[in-house]
Design an enzyme around this catalytic site. Structure first.
Site, PDB file in Angstrom:
ATOM      1  N   ASP A 133       0.951  -1.058  -0.084  1.00 19.22           N
ATOM      2  CA  ASP A 133       0.006  -0.009   0.026  1.00 19.22           C
ATOM      3  C   ASP A 133       0.799   1.194  -0.014  1.00 19.22           C
ATOM      4  O   ASP A 133       1.858   1.441   0.911  1.00 19.22           O
ATOM      5  CB  ASP A 133      -0.858  -0.100   1.272  1.00 19.22           C
ATOM      6  CG  ASP A 133      -1.855   1.250   1.412  1.00 19.22           C
ATOM      7  OD1 ASP A 133      -1.863   2.079   0.325  1.00 19.22           O
ATOM      8  OD2 ASP A 133      -2.068   1.544   2.781  1.00 19.22           O
TER       9      ASP A 133
ATOM     10  N   ASP B 162      -1.840  -1.457  -3.924  1.00 17.42           N
ATOM     11  CA  ASP B 162      -2.202  -0.610  -4.782  1.00 17.42           C
ATOM     12  C   ASP B 162      -1.205  -0.973  -5.963  1.00 17.42           C
ATOM     13  O   ASP B 162       0.046  -1.389  -5.880  1.00 17.42           O
ATOM     14  CB  ASP B 162      -2.227   0.766  -4.723  1.00 17.42           C
ATOM     15  CG  ASP B 162      -1.176   1.329  -3.809  1.00 17.42           C
ATOM     16  OD1 ASP B 162      -0.093   1.069  -4.128  1.00 17.42           O
ATOM     17  OD2 ASP B 162      -1.568   1.977  -2.852  1.00 17.42           O
TER      18      ASP B 162
ATOM     19  N   ASP C  36      -5.495 -11.778 -14.516  1.00 16.35           N
ATOM     20  CA  ASP C  36      -6.181 -12.880 -14.145  1.00 16.35           C
ATOM     21  C   ASP C  36      -7.768 -12.571 -15.054  1.00 16.35           C
ATOM     22  O   ASP C  36      -8.279 -11.573 -15.024  1.00 16.35           O
ATOM     23  CB  ASP C  36      -6.878 -12.553 -12.779  1.00 16.35           C
ATOM     24  CG  ASP C  36      -6.967 -14.131 -12.064  1.00 16.35           C
ATOM     25  OD1 ASP C  36      -7.602 -14.846 -12.791  1.00 16.35           O
ATOM     26  OD2 ASP C  36      -6.273 -14.228 -11.189  1.00 16.35           O
TER      27      ASP C  36
ATOM     28  N   ASP D 201      -9.518 -17.887 -14.552  1.00 18.22           N
ATOM     29  CA  ASP D 201     -10.526 -18.337 -13.619  1.00 18.22           C
ATOM     30  C   ASP D 201     -11.349 -19.267 -13.573  1.00 18.22           C
ATOM     31  O   ASP D 201     -12.066 -19.116 -14.766  1.00 18.22           O
ATOM     32  CB  ASP D 201     -10.932 -17.051 -12.917  1.00 18.22           C
ATOM     33  CG  ASP D 201     -11.584 -16.985 -11.512  1.00 18.22           C
ATOM     34  OD1 ASP D 201     -10.575 -17.419 -10.556  1.00 18.22           O
ATOM     35  OD2 ASP D 201     -12.714 -17.263 -11.329  1.00 18.22           O
TER      36      ASP D 201
ATOM     37  N   GLU E 130      -7.271 -22.297 -14.748  1.00 23.12           N
ATOM     38  CA  GLU E 130      -7.718 -22.723 -13.415  1.00 23.12           C
ATOM     39  C   GLU E 130      -8.734 -23.970 -13.522  1.00 23.12           C
ATOM     40  O   GLU E 130      -9.740 -23.688 -13.790  1.00 23.12           O
ATOM     41  CB  GLU E 130      -8.093 -21.808 -12.311  1.00 23.12           C
ATOM     42  CG  GLU E 130      -8.455 -22.264 -10.989  1.00 23.12           C
ATOM     43  CD  GLU E 130      -9.198 -21.688 -10.039  1.00 23.12           C
ATOM     44  OE1 GLU E 130      -9.126 -21.707  -8.795  1.00 23.12           O
ATOM     45  OE2 GLU E 130     -10.167 -20.888 -10.756  1.00 23.12           O
TER      46      GLU E 130
ATOM     47  N   HIS F 114      -3.468 -17.859  -3.987  1.00 21.85           N
ATOM     48  CA  HIS F 114      -4.554 -16.891  -2.735  1.00 21.85           C
ATOM     49  C   HIS F 114      -5.752 -17.705  -2.181  1.00 21.85           C
ATOM     50  O   HIS F 114      -6.640 -17.282  -1.628  1.00 21.85           O
ATOM     51  CB  HIS F 114      -4.960 -15.786  -3.404  1.00 21.85           C
ATOM     52  CG  HIS F 114      -5.999 -16.135  -4.721  1.00 21.85           C
ATOM     53  ND1 HIS F 114      -5.480 -16.762  -5.741  1.00 21.85           N
ATOM     54  CD2 HIS F 114      -7.084 -15.872  -4.845  1.00 21.85           C
ATOM     55  CE1 HIS F 114      -6.373 -16.980  -6.659  1.00 21.85           C
ATOM     56  NE2 HIS F 114      -7.484 -16.516  -5.967  1.00 21.85           N
ATOM     57  N   ASP F 115      -5.963 -19.034  -2.766  1.00 21.02           N
ATOM     58  CA  ASP F 115      -7.226 -19.728  -2.305  1.00 21.02           C
ATOM     59  C   ASP F 115      -6.396 -20.949  -1.376  1.00 21.02           C
ATOM     60  O   ASP F 115      -7.422 -21.858  -1.072  1.00 21.02           O
ATOM     61  CB  ASP F 115      -7.562 -20.452  -3.658  1.00 21.02           C
ATOM     62  CG  ASP F 115      -8.381 -19.690  -4.207  1.00 21.02           C
ATOM     63  OD1 ASP F 115      -8.791 -18.279  -3.984  1.00 21.02           O
ATOM     64  OD2 ASP F 115      -8.596 -19.618  -5.749  1.00 21.02           O
TER      65      ASP F 115
END
Ligand code: GLC
Length: 555
Positions: A22, A30, A99, A200, A250, A324-325
């Site tokens: 950030d 960001d 993505d 995705d 994915e 991230h999953d």
């Protein structure tokens, strides 16, 4: 030798923008923050950055619910920030992939606003609408995030399909207008100069009619339905094949057989897929990730071996432990109980993955051996998946007690991977001057990039060497694969071979010393040591210490 491609030789680094850096004090990462950290990534040696979604989104599923595919989420910055990031990445020889989330949009996307407005709206058929059955949903199809996959929309009285949250309505790929709109959007980003896409839940875009039937009954799973290949071939022909890019799908449903279609050399679909078998193998049948089984190395090896040999020469593997999953790998397959075990097992896991055949993916913080984070109560959590699952399993169906569910969340929640990147030992780990959207893992004072970049023995330095070895030794990229000890419960030892060169990787997944294996017979004795997680002077071929990992070049 397998035909050479840049994306086969590349190491990919996944950034979860919300938690990376950030620069404004908003508490959310960001694009400017990513640009400022490019030198860090260059120094690590990665070739490609995959950015999790940066597009406009209400953020119900942290950006995987997109309301405008051509606009940057203002929380992350502006299009000018994006253009600068792309230019600066390219200037450093780093490629950038985005993505592509096109199984569904956000319910705030203007397409959906139109589609739901009336039964005869021209975009009605852009989403999947059905009548209810006897006052209930059309059938029993379930959402990945708990509950029915159907939601009644009061405006027209029909149900729409959402495989994820109710705010993520599924697009109707059977409609050619939808497909063309997606292809146009892809061209828009490719024209900007991006280098590819991570796609995705791409194995769910084609729904079998039986999954959508108004029957009141059981429905076929929409994941992995064969019709997807037709759409991907069309996408390839119309968009992907026109540029030199990399694509990774994915595909949680992928089997070796279907991966040969998705990512086969001749199949003209994608370059590679993320298979999930090694992520699912310790999950319970009924409760999934919320109730996991004891770690079983032969089970894990069986899966990875099958992918290594099954795709060799025919398709291309992706290699990952984390994203991230998923919970943090050092806490999942390694050991984070004490500092020494954490460092050793993080390195061993890195070695085990990076010496395999395929393109390795590093998820932000993995290169530091970042761990799961304390999730003691629902207040510590942020993920919609957790809240939905808790409501269903604990409150509504009472299948799990609060304690059981919290144990599952601690072990498997996606929030484990989403805590801010640990840059240094200052406030909020150097991630943000404001209040981070999700708490920083309290261990950031001992686990952070500033400490590790300057330490030759750190997990970071080890990952850097792994990446460098891949650039220097072709057998790591293109060699074949053979498991040398498939049944051993503690040690994963495999051999890779290419044009008379052979590479040997030996990884002790256990916290115990192993002294009953003949490492000489495996070839360790006459090999040239490439990398190890214990001091080279102390290695011998009579024993492996806890979490020991080594790789040799055997001539
Ligand atoms: C993918 C993403 C995940 C997201 C889901 C719905 O599995 O990786 O984060 O929640 O798709 O878009």
């Amino acid at each position: 030798m397998d035909d050479r491609q840049w994306w086969k030789e590349a190491v990919v680094y996944q950034i979860y923008p919300q938690s990376f850096q950030d620069t404004t004090g908003s508490g959310t990462g960001d694009l400017q923050g990513i640009t400022e950290r490019l030198d860090y990534l260059k120094n690590l040696g990665v070739d490609v950055i995959w950015l999790s979604p940066i597009f406009e989104s209400p953020g119900v599923d942290n950006g995987y619910d997109i309301s405008d595919y051509r606009a940057i989420n203002p929380r992350y910055g502006s299009m000018a920030d994006f253009d600068r990031l792309l230019t600066e990445a390219h200037r450093r020889g780093i490629k950038l992939i985005l993505d592509l989330v096109v199984n569904h949009t956000s319910d705030r996307h203007p397409w959906f606003a139109e589609s739901r407005s009336s039964r005869d709206n021209p975009k009605r058929d852009w989403y999947i609408w059905r009548d209810g059955f006897n006052g209930g949903p059309p059938n029993e199809l379930r959402s990945v995030f708990s509950g029915s996959a159907w939601r009644k929309d009061e405006i027209t009285g029909q149900y729409y399909l959402h495989l994820f949250t109710i705010e993520q309505p599924d697009l109707n790929w059977a409609n050619p207008e939808v497909r063309n709109a997606v292809y146009d959007m892809m061209r828009y980003w490719l024209d900007k100069g991006i280098d590819g896409f991570r796609m995705d839940v791409i194995d769910a875009i084609c729904k079998p009619e039986s999954a959508l039937a108004v029957s009141g009954g059981a429905a076929e799973s929409p994941f992995g339905y064969a019709g997807v290949h037709e759409y991907l071939r069309e996408m390839n022909e119309k968009v992907l094949s026109r540029c030199d890019i990399m694509t990774v799908g994915e595909t949680s449903s992928a089997t070796v057989e279907s991966a040969l279609l998705f990512a086969g050399r001749e199949s003209r679909e994608l370059n590679m897929v993320f298979q999930f078998e090694h992520m699912f193998f310790d999950q319970d049948r009924q409760f999934g990730k919320w109730l996991t089984k004891k770690f079983d190395l032969p089970g894990l090896k069986k899966i990875l071996d099958k992918w290594q040999t099954g795709l060799y020469g025919k398709a291309w593997n992706s290699l990952y432990w984390n994203n991230h999953d998923q919970p943090r790998v050092v806490s999942h397959f390694g050991c984070d109980a004490d500092e020494q075990s954490r460092v050793l097992s993080a390195k061993m896991l890195g070695l085990c993955l990076h010496m395999m055949q395929g393109s390795p993916y590093i998820y932000q913080g993995e290169e530091l051996g970042m761990t799961n984070t304390p999730l003691k109560s629902l207040e510590d959590c942020r993920d919609v998946e957790v809240f939905n699952a808790y409501r269903e399993l604990v409150e509504e169906k009472k299948l799990l007690s609060h304690e059981q569910m919290m144990a599952g969340i601690q072990k498997s929640s996606r929030d484990n991977a989403r805590t801010p990147m640990q840059w240094d030992g200052t406030k909020n780990a150097g991630f943000s001057a404001g209040t981070p959207w999700i708490p920083v893992n309290p261990n950031y004072r001992t686990i952070n990039a500033a400490l590790q970049v300057q330490d030759p023995d750190s997990v970071w330095s080890f990952y850097r060497r792994l990446i460098k070895l891949r650039k220097e030794i072709p057998v790591i990229v293109y060699g074949d694969f053979e498991d040398m000890l498939p049944d051993d419960r503690r040690v994963y030892a495999y051999r890779r071979r290419l044009e008379g060169k052979s590479l040997l990787a030996i990884c002790n997944f256990s916290g115990e010393e192993v002294s009953d294996l003949d490492l000489d017979a495996l070839g360790a004795g006459k090999g040239e040591l490439l990398i190890a997680n214990y001091d080279a002077e102390t290695l011998d071929t009579t024993r492996l210490r806890p979490y020991e990992g080594r790789a040799y070049l055997v001539r």
